[in-house]
Design a protein around this motif. Sequence first.
Motif, PDB file in Angstrom:
ATOM      1  N   LEU A  11       0.827  -1.214   0.000  1.00  0.00           N
ATOM      2  CA  LEU A  11       0.000   0.000   0.000  1.00  0.00           C
ATOM      3  C   LEU A  11       0.860   1.263   0.000  1.00  0.00           C
ATOM      4  O   LEU A  11       0.560   2.227  -0.702  1.00  0.00           O
ATOM      5  N   PHE A  12       1.922   1.259   0.773  1.00  0.00           N
ATOM      6  CA  PHE A  12       2.810   2.425   0.819  1.00  0.00           C
ATOM      7  C   PHE A  12       3.479   2.651  -0.533  1.00  0.00           C
ATOM      8  O   PHE A  12       3.587   3.772  -1.013  1.00  0.00           O
ATOM      9  N   ALA A  13       3.892   1.564  -1.161  1.00  0.00           N
ATOM     10  CA  ALA A  13       4.626   1.676  -2.423  1.00  0.00           C
ATOM     11  C   ALA A  13       3.751   2.075  -3.603  1.00  0.00           C
ATOM     12  O   ALA A  13       4.257   2.630  -4.587  1.00  0.00           O
ATOM     13  N   LEU A  14       2.454   1.818  -3.542  1.00  0.00           N
ATOM     14  CA  LEU A  14       1.574   2.099  -4.684  1.00  0.00           C
ATOM     15  C   LEU A  14       1.669   3.543  -5.169  1.00  0.00           C
ATOM     16  O   LEU A  14       1.720   3.791  -6.372  1.00  0.00           O
ATOM     17  N   LEU A  15       1.682   4.485  -4.252  1.00  0.00           N
ATOM     18  CA  LEU A  15       1.757   5.903  -4.628  1.00  0.00           C
ATOM     19  C   LEU A  15       3.029   6.176  -5.424  1.00  0.00           C
ATOM     20  O   LEU A  15       2.989   6.865  -6.450  1.00  0.00           O
ATOM     21  N   PHE A  16       4.137   5.639  -4.978  1.00  0.00           N
ATOM     22  CA  PHE A  16       5.419   5.902  -5.628  1.00  0.00           C
ATOM     23  C   PHE A  16       5.520   5.202  -6.983  1.00  0.00           C
ATOM     24  O   PHE A  16       6.075   5.762  -7.926  1.00  0.00           O
ATOM     25  N   LEU A  17       4.987   4.000  -7.059  1.00  0.00           N
ATOM     26  CA  LEU A  17       5.011   3.292  -8.335  1.00  0.00           C
ATOM     27  C   LEU A  17       4.167   4.036  -9.370  1.00  0.00           C
ATOM     28  O   LEU A  17       4.600   4.239 -10.508  1.00  0.00           O
ATOM     29  N   GLY A  18       2.981   4.481  -8.968  1.00  0.00           N
ATOM     30  CA  GLY A  18       2.129   5.250  -9.879  1.00  0.00           C
ATOM     31  C   GLY A  18       2.759   6.572 -10.275  1.00  0.00           C
ATOM     32  O   GLY A  18       2.740   6.962 -11.447  1.00  0.00           O
ATOM     33  N   ALA A  19       3.337   7.261  -9.309  1.00  0.00           N
ATOM     34  CA  ALA A  19       3.974   8.549  -9.598  1.00  0.00           C
ATOM     35  C   ALA A  19       5.207   8.362 -10.483  1.00  0.00           C
ATOM     36  O   ALA A  19       5.467   9.169 -11.375  1.00  0.00           O
ATOM     37  N   GLY A  20       5.944   7.299 -10.253  1.00  0.00           N
ATOM     38  CA  GLY A  20       7.127   7.035 -11.074  1.00  0.00           C
ATOM     39  C   GLY A  20       6.752   6.755 -12.516  1.00  0.00           C
ATOM     40  O   GLY A  20       7.396   7.253 -13.447  1.00  0.00           O
ATOM     41  N   ILE A  21       5.707   5.984 -12.704  1.00  0.00           N
ATOM     42  CA  ILE A  21       5.228   5.721 -14.062  1.00  0.00           C
ATOM     43  C   ILE A  21       4.782   7.026 -14.717  1.00  0.00           C
ATOM     44  O   ILE A  21       5.073   7.276 -15.887  1.00  0.00           O
ATOM     45  N   ALA A  22       4.116   7.877 -13.951  1.00  0.00           N
ATOM     46  CA  ALA A  22       3.669   9.170 -14.481  1.00  0.00           C
ATOM     47  C   ALA A  22       4.848  10.054 -14.878  1.00  0.00           C
ATOM     48  O   ALA A  22       4.740  10.857 -15.805  1.00  0.00           O
ATOM     49  N   HIS A  23       5.971   9.919 -14.184  1.00  0.00           N
ATOM     50  CA  HIS A  23       7.159  10.691 -14.547  1.00  0.00           C
ATOM     51  C   HIS A  23       7.581  10.401 -15.985  1.00  0.00           C
ATOM     52  O   HIS A  23       8.141  11.262 -16.654  1.00  0.00           O
TER      53      HIS A  23
END
Length: 138
Positions: A11-23
């Motif tokens: 759950l914690f990592a989901l935000l970063f994975l999504g944001a990284g893909i958006a980068h």
Amino acid sequence: MDVLVLIVRILFALLFLGAGIAHFSQREMMAGYAVSKCVPAAGLMVDISGAVIILGGLMVAVGVWPDLGALLLVGFLVPTALLMHDFWRETDPAGKVNEQTQSLKELSLTGAALALFAFFASPGDELDPLVPGSVLTP
């Protein structure tokens, strides 16, 4: 407890994975925003920061050196809170509120990442079979 720790990591990592893909998928937009914040080599920095948060997020989620992954995320979050969401410089009231909210979100996530780092790096903690151990502590 093992399942709970796994759920927390994912759950914690989901935000970063999504944001990284958006980068990468929204690179031009993000680079334009970085330029507006006077970030040098904005396109390159978007790529680097995207790679860092994907790597850090994966390390936390999968449990491979999650302590190092949490520190990678801290290394992204602190500069982002201070440089990209500098609400104290914003003159538009709505923009100020938005930037302040984003800055506080980044700082809150920093606290969570540091808590995860402390948890993962604590000697003697038995995490779960998916976590090979801390990279930063023996």
